[in-house]
Every structure is written in structure tokens, then in C-alpha cells.
Design a protein around this motif. Structure first.
Motif, PDB file in Angstrom:
ATOM      1  N   SER A   1       0.826  -1.214   0.000  1.00 14.87           N
ATOM      2  CA  SER A   1       0.000   0.000   0.000  1.00 14.87           C
ATOM      3  C   SER A   1       0.855   1.257   0.000  1.00 14.87           C
ATOM      4  O   SER A   1       0.401   2.318  -0.444  1.00 14.87           O
ATOM      5  N   CYS A   2       2.087   1.166   0.487  1.00 11.23           N
ATOM      6  CA  CYS A   2       2.987   2.326   0.475  1.00 11.23           C
ATOM      7  C   CYS A   2       3.284   2.786  -0.943  1.00 11.23           C
ATOM      8  O   CYS A   2       3.556   3.972  -1.182  1.00 11.23           O
ATOM      9  N   LEU A   3       3.250   1.853  -1.902  1.00 10.39           N
ATOM     10  CA  LEU A   3       3.557   2.184  -3.290  1.00 10.39           C
ATOM     11  C   LEU A   3       2.317   2.581  -4.080  1.00 10.39           C
ATOM     12  O   LEU A   3       2.433   3.160  -5.159  1.00 10.39           O
ATOM     13  N   VAL A   4       1.138   2.242  -3.551  1.00 12.79           N
ATOM     14  CA  VAL A   4      -0.113   2.512  -4.258  1.00 12.79           C
ATOM     15  C   VAL A   4      -0.783   3.793  -3.762  1.00 12.79           C
ATOM     16  O   VAL A   4      -1.301   4.588  -4.543  1.00 12.79           O
ATOM     17  N   PHE A   5      -0.774   4.008  -2.445  1.00 10.32           N
ATOM     18  CA  PHE A   5      -1.410   5.177  -1.843  1.00 10.32           C
ATOM     19  C   PHE A   5      -0.668   6.444  -2.266  1.00 10.32           C
ATOM     20  O   PHE A   5       0.564   6.492  -2.265  1.00 10.32           O
ATOM     21  N   GLN A   6      -1.400   7.485  -2.626  1.00 10.80           N
ATOM     22  CA  GLN A   6      -0.806   8.686  -3.219  1.00 10.80           C
ATOM     23  C   GLN A   6      -0.888   9.928  -2.340  1.00 10.80           C
ATOM     24  O   GLN A   6      -0.303  10.949  -2.681  1.00 10.80           O
ATOM     25  N   GLN A   7      -1.613   9.879  -1.222  1.00 12.45           N
ATOM     26  CA  GLN A   7      -1.866  11.083  -0.443  1.00 12.45           C
ATOM     27  C   GLN A   7      -1.092  11.076   0.871  1.00 12.45           C
ATOM     28  O   GLN A   7      -0.538  10.057   1.283  1.00 12.45           O
ATOM     29  N   LYS A   8      -1.097  12.240   1.514  1.00 17.55           N
ATOM     30  CA  LYS A   8      -0.471  12.372   2.821  1.00 17.55           C
ATOM     31  C   LYS A   8      -1.554  12.370   3.893  1.00 17.55           C
ATOM     32  O   LYS A   8      -2.673  12.814   3.666  1.00 17.55           O
ATOM     33  N   THR A   9      -1.209  11.870   5.058  1.00 13.91           N
ATOM     34  CA  THR A   9      -2.150  11.839   6.177  1.00 13.91           C
ATOM     35  C   THR A   9      -1.522  12.489   7.394  1.00 13.91           C
ATOM     36  O   THR A   9      -0.299  12.580   7.516  1.00 13.91           O
ATOM     37  N   GLN A  10      -2.377  12.928   8.317  1.00 17.88           N
ATOM     38  CA  GLN A  10      -1.891  13.556   9.540  1.00 17.88           C
ATOM     39  C   GLN A  10      -1.609  12.523  10.634  1.00 17.88           C
ATOM     40  O   GLN A  10      -0.787  12.757  11.510  1.00 17.88           O
ATOM     41  N   LEU A  11      -2.295  11.391  10.579  1.00 15.96           N
ATOM     42  CA  LEU A  11      -2.133  10.360  11.602  1.00 15.96           C
ATOM     43  C   LEU A  11      -1.037   9.383  11.231  1.00 15.96           C
ATOM     44  O   LEU A  11      -0.962   8.909  10.099  1.00 15.96           O
ATOM     45  N   GLU A  12      -0.195   9.078  12.189  1.00 12.56           N
ATOM     46  CA  GLU A  12       0.873   8.097  11.980  1.00 12.56           C
ATOM     47  C   GLU A  12       0.308   6.700  12.187  1.00 12.56           C
ATOM     48  O   GLU A  12      -0.330   6.424  13.194  1.00 12.56           O
ATOM     49  N   PRO A  13       0.530   5.771  11.240  1.00 12.52           N
ATOM     50  CA  PRO A  13      -0.029   4.422  11.388  1.00 12.52           C
ATOM     51  C   PRO A  13       0.625   3.659  12.528  1.00 12.52           C
ATOM     52  O   PRO A  13       1.816   3.834  12.814  1.00 12.52           O
ATOM     53  N   VAL A  14      -0.155   2.816  13.180  1.00  8.35           N
ATOM     54  CA  VAL A  14       0.354   1.955  14.252  1.00  8.35           C
ATOM     55  C   VAL A  14       0.736   0.623  13.623  1.00  8.35           C
ATOM     56  O   VAL A  14      -0.127  -0.101  13.117  1.00  8.35           O
ATOM     57  N   LEU A  15       2.039   0.306  13.651  1.00  9.92           N
ATOM     58  CA  LEU A  15       2.540  -0.876  12.952  1.00  9.92           C
ATOM     59  C   LEU A  15       3.207  -1.851  13.908  1.00  9.92           C
ATOM     60  O   LEU A  15       3.753  -1.451  14.943  1.00  9.92           O
ATOM     61  N   SER A  16       3.205  -3.122  13.520  1.00  6.65           N
ATOM     62  CA  SER A  16       3.910  -4.150  14.282  1.00  6.65           C
ATOM     63  C   SER A  16       5.405  -4.050  13.986  1.00  6.65           C
ATOM     64  O   SER A  16       5.841  -3.360  13.058  1.00  6.65           O
ATOM     65  N   ASN A  17       6.203  -4.765  14.775  1.00  6.25           N
ATOM     66  CA  ASN A  17       7.655  -4.753  14.564  1.00  6.25           C
ATOM     67  C   ASN A  17       8.023  -5.291  13.183  1.00  6.25           C
ATOM     68  O   ASN A  17       8.952  -4.793  12.526  1.00  6.25           O
ATOM     69  N   THR A  18       7.292  -6.315  12.737  1.00  5.11           N
ATOM     70  CA  THR A  18       7.578  -6.895  11.417  1.00  5.11           C
ATOM     71  C   THR A  18       7.329  -5.888  10.313  1.00  5.11           C
ATOM     72  O   THR A  18       8.130  -5.753   9.372  1.00  5.11           O
ATOM     73  N   LEU A  19       6.218  -5.154  10.412  1.00  2.00           N
ATOM     74  CA  LEU A  19       5.917  -4.151   9.395  1.00  2.00           C
ATOM     75  C   LEU A  19       6.889  -2.970   9.455  1.00  2.00           C
ATOM     76  O   LEU A  19       7.247  -2.402   8.420  1.00  2.00           O
TER      77      LEU A  19
END
Length: 415
Positions: free
Chosen positions: A246-264
Motif C-alpha cells: 500500500s505504500c507504493l499505491v497510496f498517493q496522499q499524505k495523512t496527519q495520523l501516523e499508522p500503528v505498525l507491528s515490529n515486522t511491518l
């Protein structure tokens, strides 16, 4: 890789055409040729460096016992004479076989030779493709009716000259076109990048990585191809793969930082490393690019958490509560992400990776559900019996998902 070779030929004949071509191309200089070409007991010899592509086959029938250091480093006369005598015997055996004028068309079938796959255990996918292509080319040579033509050398020279002239004409036409003039230099620079990354060889022939990149149509093909060949996707689950893509497909900026696992987090770091390396490589070859900007424009992680939760089966309404991205953008990104999964699946088929192929099929199935793939516009056509006047009925249905504090479902129908 460089291959050092010692060539032997009769003293009365000129240097081989291939050696002359190498000298003209800068592989060896004329001065070096004149310096090492000497009159031996059975002919003249030349020590030079060959490209691997100059080797047609490795004979398994003719094994020479030589002192390599004595010949190539010390140039001891006794060692050189011994090798020349052995090479002379090999030449006599070859001359007693098929017509030497057709030697390249029969090797390595007439003379026993080592098989790269069976004897040398070169089992890489790149080599297997090259091995099969070479075998097909040799079969084509053997079956070609041209070998029965008495004027084959003359016709070949004419065909080769015609091909070179056509290539030259095409290049000149492109350079004369005003619209393309500004793009020619950038095009040449990008070709150098592709060659260094092994997408093409120095003859501009597309290699395995290039064929994989051709399968990528929904995002930056260089980045995704490098991710595949760096095995970044191999250790991830289907949910984590679609989240990363999704990092390569999504084109916009967001204000919220995503909550990710250690693997991600680790996978995202590898993605940024790949992007940064590609940006620096393009800058190195003179392309007008700022590596940091290239990374920022290519990688946007705003949808990673959303896509991960969607692949895990979380409801759309709950996902919308966790992000500031509008619903239409979420749906559009997920639909496009499904196409990216199909691209990676096709790439896995090209490189022969069944594990990645099955993983991408599973990833596509996980995100292809519910509202993201429900049509927002239905067009229904109904025909009345022939006894009555034919009419068409069209129903249009538009809807939004209910979200707390915002508009609910809206339905509009017209017939």
C-alpha cells in the motif's frame, strides 16, 4: 568475470576476426597484439582476455595439463611451447571432424562438452534461462536451410549491413524529431541505470529482472521489482505484504501516523532502503533527481494500518474510525492494491516462485471483499415481450457507509 585465453592459429594466417574486433573495440590494443603474437613451432599464439560471451562451449574431451602461472605470468618459453603443442593436437582433431567453416553450428553437439546444469550445477534461474535460450539458438542454427547455401558468407554480410543501416536510420529519425530531442539524453541515462541493475545487458537485451518489471503496471516497477528480488516479501504474511504494498499505491499524505507491528516496521525500513538506493543510483548516472524527494514521493505509509486491518477482516466502519482518510480514497486504494497483487503474482510466475505466487493469491482474496468491491452503480436493462412496446429500465443506486456524526446511507433511484 574475465577469462584469460591462449589462442593458437597457423603462422601463415592473419589474426582471427574476433581478435581483430576485440582490438577495435578496445578489449585489447593493436600494440598488445603485436607484442605477444610470436612465431611458435606450430603457429603463432596470442594471450588475451575474453568475455564469457565469446565462449561457445567448454569441451569435456580435450583436457590440457598446463602450468598457468608459467604461461600467463612468467611467460616461460618451455611452458608456452608445451601448451602450443597440446593445442596443436586439439586443432588437428577438430580439423578431422566437421567442416571448420561450420564449426560454430555444430558445437557443442558434435564434440562432447560440459553441461552447465548437469555437470557444473549452475542452477540459478538466470543461467537456466540463458542455457535454454542458447540450446534453442543452436537448434535453430542446425535446422536453418542457410547452411546449404554456397553464398552464405556473402548473404550474411549483406544482411548484417542492412540491419545496421536500419538501426542507424531509426536512431537518426528519433534524434531529428524535435519532440524527442530533449528526451534522448534522459532516455540514455535511464538505460544505463537499467543495465547496472541487470534489467538489460549491454546489448540492451531484456533480462529476467526486466521481464519481471514489465509485469508491474500499478506502481513504481523498479521499486517493486527490487523488493521481489531482495526477498523482502518472502518472510511476510499475506496481510503484511498488502500492507507494505500500500505504500507504493497510496498517493496522499495523512496527519495520523499508522500503528505498525515490529515486522511491518522492519519491512518498511527495507522498502525505504531500496528506494534510497535506487534514488542514489539514478543520481549517480546523471538523472536530475533528489534521492530524498524520490523516496518521499514513492513511499507513503498512511494506508498501512488501514490495509492491514482490512486484510485481517475488520469491518469498514471500524476502520474508518481509525483514520482521517476519506472512504472513497480507502476503497479506491484497496481496489488498486488488488491489481498490484495480481502484478506480483504474475511476476512470481515469471521467475518460477510458486510460494510467492500462492501468497499473492491469498493476499488478493483477503482484501477482495465487502464494500470495497461492491459496485456503486448498477445498470439494469429489462426488455418487455414483443407484443408490448419495448422499454428499458435503468436503476441508479449511490450509497455511503454510515459513519458516526456524518451523513448516513443515501439512495437515489430513477427508472
Amino acid at each position: 568475470r574475465k577469462v584469460t585465453a591462449l589462442l593458437l592459429q597457423p603462422a601463415s594466417t592473419p589474426l582471427p576476426k574476433r581478435v581483430q574486433e576485440m582490438a577495435a573495440a578496445g578489449g585489447i590494443t593493436v600494440g598488445e597484439v603485436a607484442q605477444v603474437a610470436q612465431q611458435g613451432g606450430s603457429g603463432k599464439y596470442l594471450v588475451t582476455t575474453l568475455r564469457p560471451t565469446d565462449i561457445l562451449a567448454i569441451s569435456s574431451a580435450h583436457k590440457l595439463s598446463i602450468n598457468a602461472a608459467g604461461v600467463l605470468v612468467d611467460r616461460r618459453e618451455a611452458d608456452v611451447r608445451d601448451v602450443l603443442q597440446q593445442l596443436h593436437q586439439v586443432r588437428l582433431q577438430c580439423n578431422s571432424g566437421p567442416d571448420t567453416a561450420q564449426l560454430e553450428t555444430v558445437l557443442p553437439d558434435h564434440f562432447p562438452s560440459l553441461d552447465g546444469l548437469q555437470d557444473l550445477k549452475l542452477n540459478s534461474l538466470d543461467y537456466a534461462d540463458l542455457h535454454n535460450a542458447a540450446a534453442a539458438a543452436r537448434r535453430g542454427l542446425r535446422e536453418s536451410p542457410c547452411h546449404g547455401c554456397a553464398k552464405l558468407p556473402e548473404h550474411y554480410r549483406l544482411t548484417e549491413a542492412e540491419s545496421k543501416l536500419k538501426d542507424r536510420m531509426s536512431l537518426l529519425k528519433m534524434q531529428l524529431n524535435g519532440d524527442n530531442a530533449a528526451l534522448v539524453q534522459d532516455f540514455q541515462l535511464r538505460l544505463k541505470v537499467l543495465e547496472e541493475l541487470n534489467y538489460t545487458d549491454r546489448d540492451k537485451a531484456v533480462q529476467l529482472k526486466g521481464r519481471v518489471a514489465c509485469e508491474i503496471n500499478t506502481c513504481d516497477s523498479l521499486i517493486l521489482t527490487e523488493l521481489i528480488f531482495e526477498n523482502v516479501l518472502e518472510t511476510l504474511t499475506p496481510e503484511e505484504i498488502v500492507s507494505l504494498l500500500s505504500c507504493l499505491v497510496f498517493q496522499q499524505k495523512t496527519q495520523l501516523e499508522p500503528v505498525l507491528s515490529n515486522t511491518l516496521h522492519s519491512a518498511k525500513k527495507k522498502l525505504l532502503t531500496v528506494c534510497s538506493a535506487l534514488g542514489n543510483l539514478q543520481l549517480k548516472h546523471g538523472i536530475d533527481i533528489v534521492p530524498a524527494d524520490y523516496v518521499a514521493e514513492s513511499v507513503k505509509d498512511g494506508m498501512m494500518q488501514v490495509v492491514y486491518e482490512w486484510a485481517k477482516g475488520t469491518s469498514f466502519a471500524k476502520i474508518c474510525e481509525q483514520t482521517d482518510i476519506v472512504e472513497g480514497t480507502i476503497v479506491r486504494t484497496i481496489v488498486r492494491l488488488d491489481e498490484t497483487c495480481k502484478d506480483v503474482r504474475n511476476a512470481a510466475r515469471v521467475i518460477g516462485n510458486p510460494k510467492l505466487y500462492q501468497t499473492m493469491v491469498a493476499a488478493s482474496d483477503m482484501i477482495k471483499r465487502d464494500i470495497a468491491f461492491a459496485a456503486s452503480l448498477y445498470v439494469i436493462e429489462a426488455k418487455m415481450p414483443e407484443s408490448k412496446k419495448q422499454v428499458q429500465t435503468k436503476a441508479f443506486i449511490f450509497f455511503k457507509v454510515e459513519r458516526e456524526g456524518k451523513a448516513g446511507v443515501t439512495v437515489a433511484a430513477k427508472s
